[in-house]
Write a protein that holds these residues in place. Sequence first.
Motif, PDB file in Angstrom:
ATOM      1  N   ALA A  10       0.818  -1.216   0.000  1.00  0.00           N
ATOM      2  CA  ALA A  10       0.000   0.000   0.000  1.00  0.00           C
ATOM      3  C   ALA A  10       0.845   1.257   0.000  1.00  0.00           C
ATOM      4  O   ALA A  10       0.390   2.317  -0.455  1.00  0.00           O
ATOM      5  CB  ALA A  10      -0.924  -0.001   1.216  1.00  0.00           C
ATOM      6  N   GLY A  11       2.051   1.153   0.508  1.00  0.00           N
ATOM      7  CA  GLY A  11       2.898   2.337   0.533  1.00  0.00           C
ATOM      8  C   GLY A  11       4.175   2.103   1.306  1.00  0.00           C
ATOM      9  O   GLY A  11       4.366   1.058   1.948  1.00  0.00           O
ATOM     10  N   THR A  12       5.060   3.071   1.231  1.00  0.00           N
ATOM     11  CA  THR A  12       6.346   3.008   1.911  1.00  0.00           C
ATOM     12  C   THR A  12       6.585   4.313   2.660  1.00  0.00           C
ATOM     13  O   THR A  12       6.354   5.401   2.123  1.00  0.00           O
ATOM     14  CB  THR A  12       7.493   2.772   0.912  1.00  0.00           C
ATOM     15  N   LEU A  13       7.061   4.205   3.887  1.00  0.00           N
ATOM     16  CA  LEU A  13       7.397   5.361   4.710  1.00  0.00           C
ATOM     17  C   LEU A  13       8.897   5.325   4.998  1.00  0.00           C
ATOM     18  O   LEU A  13       9.448   4.254   5.274  1.00  0.00           O
ATOM     19  CB  LEU A  13       6.640   5.334   6.041  1.00  0.00           C
ATOM     20  N   THR A  14       9.525   6.460   4.946  1.00  0.00           N
ATOM     21  CA  THR A  14      10.951   6.548   5.264  1.00  0.00           C
ATOM     22  C   THR A  14      11.139   7.665   6.281  1.00  0.00           C
ATOM     23  O   THR A  14      10.777   8.819   6.021  1.00  0.00           O
ATOM     24  CB  THR A  14      11.792   6.831   4.012  1.00  0.00           C
ATOM     25  N   ASP A  15      11.701   7.327   7.460  1.00  0.00           N
ATOM     26  CA  ASP A  15      11.811   8.264   8.577  1.00  0.00           C
ATOM     27  C   ASP A  15      13.267   8.561   8.913  1.00  0.00           C
ATOM     28  O   ASP A  15      14.129   7.661   8.874  1.00  0.00           O
ATOM     29  CB  ASP A  15      11.165   7.677   9.830  1.00  0.00           C
ATOM     30  N   CYS A  16      13.531   9.800   9.303  1.00  0.00           N
ATOM     31  CA  CYS A  16      14.859  10.167   9.779  1.00  0.00           C
ATOM     32  C   CYS A  16      14.786  11.467  10.559  1.00  0.00           C
ATOM     33  O   CYS A  16      13.800  12.199  10.496  1.00  0.00           O
ATOM     34  CB  CYS A  16      15.859  10.289   8.622  1.00  0.00           C
ATOM     35  N   ILE A  17      15.840  11.745  11.309  1.00  0.00           N
ATOM     36  CA  ILE A  17      16.054  13.041  11.947  1.00  0.00           C
ATOM     37  C   ILE A  17      17.436  13.498  11.502  1.00  0.00           C
ATOM     38  O   ILE A  17      18.444  12.979  11.987  1.00  0.00           O
ATOM     39  CB  ILE A  17      15.959  12.951  13.479  1.00  0.00           C
ATOM     40  N   PRO A  18      17.521  14.431  10.567  1.00  0.00           N
ATOM     41  CA  PRO A  18      18.816  14.821  10.017  1.00  0.00           C
ATOM     42  C   PRO A  18      19.646  15.591  11.037  1.00  0.00           C
ATOM     43  O   PRO A  18      19.092  16.202  11.967  1.00  0.00           O
ATOM     44  CB  PRO A  18      18.442  15.709   8.830  1.00  0.00           C
ATOM     45  N   PRO A  19      20.965  15.598  10.895  1.00  0.00           N
ATOM     46  CA  PRO A  19      21.821  16.313  11.848  1.00  0.00           C
ATOM     47  C   PRO A  19      21.809  17.820  11.675  1.00  0.00           C
ATOM     48  O   PRO A  19      22.248  18.546  12.565  1.00  0.00           O
ATOM     49  CB  PRO A  19      23.217  15.743  11.545  1.00  0.00           C
ATOM     50  N   THR A  20      21.289  18.304  10.547  1.00  0.00           N
ATOM     51  CA  THR A  20      21.402  19.732  10.234  1.00  0.00           C
ATOM     52  C   THR A  20      20.160  20.539  10.567  1.00  0.00           C
ATOM     53  O   THR A  20      20.141  21.753  10.369  1.00  0.00           O
ATOM     54  CB  THR A  20      21.706  19.908   8.734  1.00  0.00           C
ATOM     55  N   ALA A  21      19.101  19.888  11.061  1.00  0.00           N
ATOM     56  CA  ALA A  21      17.860  20.608  11.359  1.00  0.00           C
ATOM     57  C   ALA A  21      17.174  19.960  12.550  1.00  0.00           C
ATOM     58  O   ALA A  21      17.287  18.748  12.759  1.00  0.00           O
ATOM     59  CB  ALA A  21      16.919  20.604  10.149  1.00  0.00           C
ATOM     60  N   ASP A  22      16.471  20.765  13.312  1.00  0.00           N
ATOM     61  CA  ASP A  22      15.720  20.243  14.453  1.00  0.00           C
ATOM     62  C   ASP A  22      14.354  19.795  13.956  1.00  0.00           C
ATOM     63  O   ASP A  22      13.325  20.438  14.186  1.00  0.00           O
ATOM     64  CB  ASP A  22      15.578  21.322  15.525  1.00  0.00           C
ATOM     65  N   ALA A  23      14.351  18.654  13.266  1.00  0.00           N
ATOM     66  CA  ALA A  23      13.133  18.222  12.593  1.00  0.00           C
ATOM     67  C   ALA A  23      13.110  16.707  12.429  1.00  0.00           C
ATOM     68  O   ALA A  23      14.140  16.073  12.179  1.00  0.00           O
ATOM     69  CB  ALA A  23      13.026  18.879  11.221  1.00  0.00           C
ATOM     70  N   PHE A  24      11.920  16.156  12.575  1.00  0.00           N
ATOM     71  CA  PHE A  24      11.641  14.785  12.157  1.00  0.00           C
ATOM     72  C   PHE A  24      11.094  14.848  10.739  1.00  0.00           C
ATOM     73  O   PHE A  24      10.217  15.666  10.438  1.00  0.00           O
ATOM     74  CB  PHE A  24      10.616  14.145  13.087  1.00  0.00           C
ATOM     75  N   VAL A  25      11.611  13.996   9.849  1.00  0.00           N
ATOM     76  CA  VAL A  25      11.215  14.028   8.444  1.00  0.00           C
ATOM     77  C   VAL A  25      10.714  12.640   8.048  1.00  0.00           C
ATOM     78  O   VAL A  25      11.405  11.635   8.240  1.00  0.00           O
ATOM     79  CB  VAL A  25      12.384  14.438   7.528  1.00  0.00           C
ATOM     80  N   ARG A  26       9.521  12.584   7.479  1.00  0.00           N
ATOM     81  CA  ARG A  26       8.957  11.336   6.958  1.00  0.00           C
ATOM     82  C   ARG A  26       8.605  11.514   5.493  1.00  0.00           C
ATOM     83  O   ARG A  26       7.834  12.407   5.129  1.00  0.00           O
ATOM     84  CB  ARG A  26       7.719  10.921   7.733  1.00  0.00           C
ATOM     85  N   SER A  27       9.172  10.656   4.647  1.00  0.00           N
ATOM     86  CA  SER A  27       8.806  10.588   3.234  1.00  0.00           C
ATOM     87  C   SER A  27       7.717   9.540   3.073  1.00  0.00           C
ATOM     88  O   SER A  27       7.801   8.443   3.647  1.00  0.00           O
ATOM     89  CB  SER A  27      10.027  10.218   2.400  1.00  0.00           C
ATOM     90  N   ILE A  28       6.675   9.860   2.311  1.00  0.00           N
ATOM     91  CA  ILE A  28       5.520   8.974   2.155  1.00  0.00           C
ATOM     92  C   ILE A  28       5.300   8.686   0.674  1.00  0.00           C
ATOM     93  O   ILE A  28       5.188   9.609  -0.139  1.00  0.00           O
ATOM     94  CB  ILE A  28       4.252   9.610   2.750  1.00  0.00           C
ATOM     95  N   ASP A  29       5.242   7.408   0.344  1.00  0.00           N
ATOM     96  CA  ASP A  29       4.975   6.989  -1.031  1.00  0.00           C
ATOM     97  C   ASP A  29       3.735   6.097  -1.002  1.00  0.00           C
ATOM     98  O   ASP A  29       3.799   4.914  -0.652  1.00  0.00           O
ATOM     99  CB  ASP A  29       6.182   6.227  -1.592  1.00  0.00           C
ATOM    100  N   ALA A  30       2.589   6.672  -1.335  1.00  0.00           N
ATOM    101  CA  ALA A  30       1.326   5.929  -1.362  1.00  0.00           C
ATOM    102  C   ALA A  30       1.200   5.238  -2.716  1.00  0.00           C
ATOM    103  O   ALA A  30       1.143   5.899  -3.752  1.00  0.00           O
ATOM    104  CB  ALA A  30       0.156   6.869  -1.118  1.00  0.00           C
ATOM    105  N   ARG A  31       1.127   3.919  -2.704  1.00  0.00           N
ATOM    106  CA  ARG A  31       1.190   3.154  -3.949  1.00  0.00           C
ATOM    107  C   ARG A  31      -0.176   2.898  -4.571  1.00  0.00           C
ATOM    108  O   ARG A  31      -0.360   3.044  -5.784  1.00  0.00           O
ATOM    109  CB  ARG A  31       1.877   1.815  -3.691  1.00  0.00           C
ATOM    110  N   THR A  32      -1.137   2.461  -3.760  1.00  0.00           N
ATOM    111  CA  THR A  32      -2.416   1.991  -4.327  1.00  0.00           C
ATOM    112  C   THR A  32      -3.594   2.896  -3.997  1.00  0.00           C
ATOM    113  O   THR A  32      -4.718   2.633  -4.400  1.00  0.00           O
ATOM    114  CB  THR A  32      -2.722   0.572  -3.805  1.00  0.00           C
ATOM    115  N   GLY A  33      -3.355   3.936  -3.255  1.00  0.00           N
ATOM    116  CA  GLY A  33      -4.418   4.852  -2.857  1.00  0.00           C
ATOM    117  C   GLY A  33      -3.868   5.791  -1.816  1.00  0.00           C
ATOM    118  O   GLY A  33      -2.680   5.768  -1.504  1.00  0.00           O
ATOM    119  N   ALA A  34      -4.692   6.614  -1.260  1.00  0.00           N
ATOM    120  CA  ALA A  34      -4.223   7.560  -0.266  1.00  0.00           C
ATOM    121  C   ALA A  34      -3.904   6.855   1.050  1.00  0.00           C
ATOM    122  O   ALA A  34      -4.562   5.893   1.436  1.00  0.00           O
ATOM    123  CB  ALA A  34      -5.267   8.642  -0.044  1.00  0.00           C
ATOM    124  N   LEU A  35      -2.865   7.339   1.735  1.00  0.00           N
ATOM    125  CA  LEU A  35      -2.513   6.884   3.072  1.00  0.00           C
ATOM    126  C   LEU A  35      -2.874   7.992   4.057  1.00  0.00           C
ATOM    127  O   LEU A  35      -2.614   9.172   3.806  1.00  0.00           O
ATOM    128  CB  LEU A  35      -1.018   6.572   3.176  1.00  0.00           C
TER     129      LEU A  35
END
Length: 678
Positions: free
Chosen positions: A111-136
């Motif tokens: 249904a989809g893929t999520l990729t999570d990280c907290i980069p060293p250069t920003a005070d932020a949590f970042v999640r990439s979302i790839d919805a494959r078959t419909g909305a997530l």
Amino acid sequence: MLKLTQKHKPHHQILMKPSFLKSLLAAAAFAAAGVLPSFGDNLGTSGTHALGNGRVCAYGKDADIQSIFGPVYSAPTLVSVTATETFEVRSSVDRRGGVWTHVLSSSGQTAGTLTDCIPPTADAFVRSIDARTGALSFTIGLLPENAAFRDHVSVRRASLEGFTSSFIMEVTPGVPFYSAYESPSEYHVAILTKGGSDLEPVPGDAYSLGLRTSGKGSLYVVVSDSREGLDRQIALARGLSPRKAARQSRRWTSATRKELPVTGTGVLSPEDRADLDRTVRLVSDYVIAQQDEGGGILAGKNYHMAYVRDQYGNSRGLLAMGHVERARKLLDFYFRIWERFGCIHNAQPMGVEGAFHCHEDDNTEITGYLVVQAMDYYSASKDEAFIERIMPMLRWAVKVQQDDIIDDMLPFNGDETYIAGGLVPRDVMYHGSAEATLLFIEGTRRLARFLEEHPSKVWAESEISSMEKSAEACAAAYRDNFFIDGKLFLNNPDREKKVVYPETRPGVCLYPGAPTAHYPVTYHFKGNLYFCADCMKKDTTGIEPAAPKRYSIPSAYLFPVYIGAGLFTDDEKKALLDEVVRFYGRTGKIDERDIVLGYDWGLFLYALAEYGHPLAAEIYRKMMDLRDSSLSWVEYYVDGKPFNTPCRPWESSINIVSALKYAGGQPSLRAPVSGEKL
């Protein structure tokens, strides 16, 4: 999908509430019914993982992010991210670390893929979302675990260039970051999306947002303690694509790792060696992710403070995994607090001044750990200049322990794992403590040897002489006090006969049937009984202290081996180990209770490896089988099943030290003999 959630509660409260004991019984019943995985199946149990850059930390489990907090680690949980649909989730971490990927499936279709990280250069949590078959879809919880303080929270929609949608949350000072400790800081949070991700308020819920992604999009949770700081962090996030953030996270995490190949020959199969290498890398990542940039390490997702006791185990793990400079940061963290306040308590916040978490007697046990930890660091680093720098703190740690000595014994601190976990009752508080007394002896002896080699301006000769006399008196009496007929007792009630009870103390109310909670002040009632203000007003007719009793726990027999105690001869330590081996042979357990501490099997393995015992291979496998899918260990195990706080730095560090020792990757830790240099 059944989702179990656990509120953030103070360490003592989680571990000692009557509900905790009920939970243990329930967990044991589930285990007996076969509902929970059988011993050795924990690798199939979904585990919690940690992401962090020293300023922002997040705990995740499967597709859910349970908590995001920062820009210091003693901050309240600000945001959570929860999937609104049920998926099968396959989670994995990049081999270079720092980036987690979650593949969501339904009915065999991705249904989809999520990729999570907290980069060293920003005070932020970042999640990439790839919805494959419909909305997530996901629910973004805002300050989810502090509902009583929602009047401190305001949320508004914003229109920020470079983002598909944006909301700003502002939190005024006063929200607890841990237990009842209120944060003096304000918090500013930006919840932002790019691409095909969009945010909308949840109808009827002013403290939740709905996140919906069609195609490819991304989520950014940016935090700061000021509006100006938030603006700067938003600008950084604007120019930071998810791909770039993940690349930075991989590089940063990979750079923090140390080359530490397992050197054992023939002890581990190639498959087990690769498994241990991977576990070392991940535990290293988790510990570092949970280390605030100021040096303190979280005690886990429930505990947004740095506990002194936990830091000893963390330091041993950091040193074993090659992170000598991070072990130094731990000690430096405590030294800065000591310089500012002239004391150290049971736990202290990171990035927040003065909110100490005190227990019944913070002059004992944890102070002994501080001294031993410093000497461990010196043994690994030979950093004489740093030890001299923190020497005023070490001098203080020795002197406050000396003040607690009665009949050559030190008392309990009150938040030891044995007391906090309910393995022994709190009425032993003023008894002699075998562990606290041993820590004083070992730490003081090692410090005295250091001072012989490296004279310090901090100490007067008379003070050194007094320190040594105190330690040697405790050492001479130790066997009569605690080590009787080959049996090591945790406590000695004789010390309490000479105690002058303080009128008040922090800690736990001992009124019969009272909820087990922590109080800044409790009041002396009678003997070793202390009640809170409310319970002091209740009927106390017939309430008497319990008759004193000695306690002996098999797993505690292994502590002298783990700290390399020179007080015990090798024959004595082997005899203690043999007692545990015989107990294990009869019962298949390390303790008669169904509950064991998360590092008990690690201490057992360490001692077996120290003396080349053939049982080590079997116990290594048992210990490794306790890991969950994150390849880390948790706070407790009930009948072999994970219980309470996951992804624990302390337990995971101790177990890694033991695994490396068994595999041949680490030398023995032992106290130098007389005349031998550290």
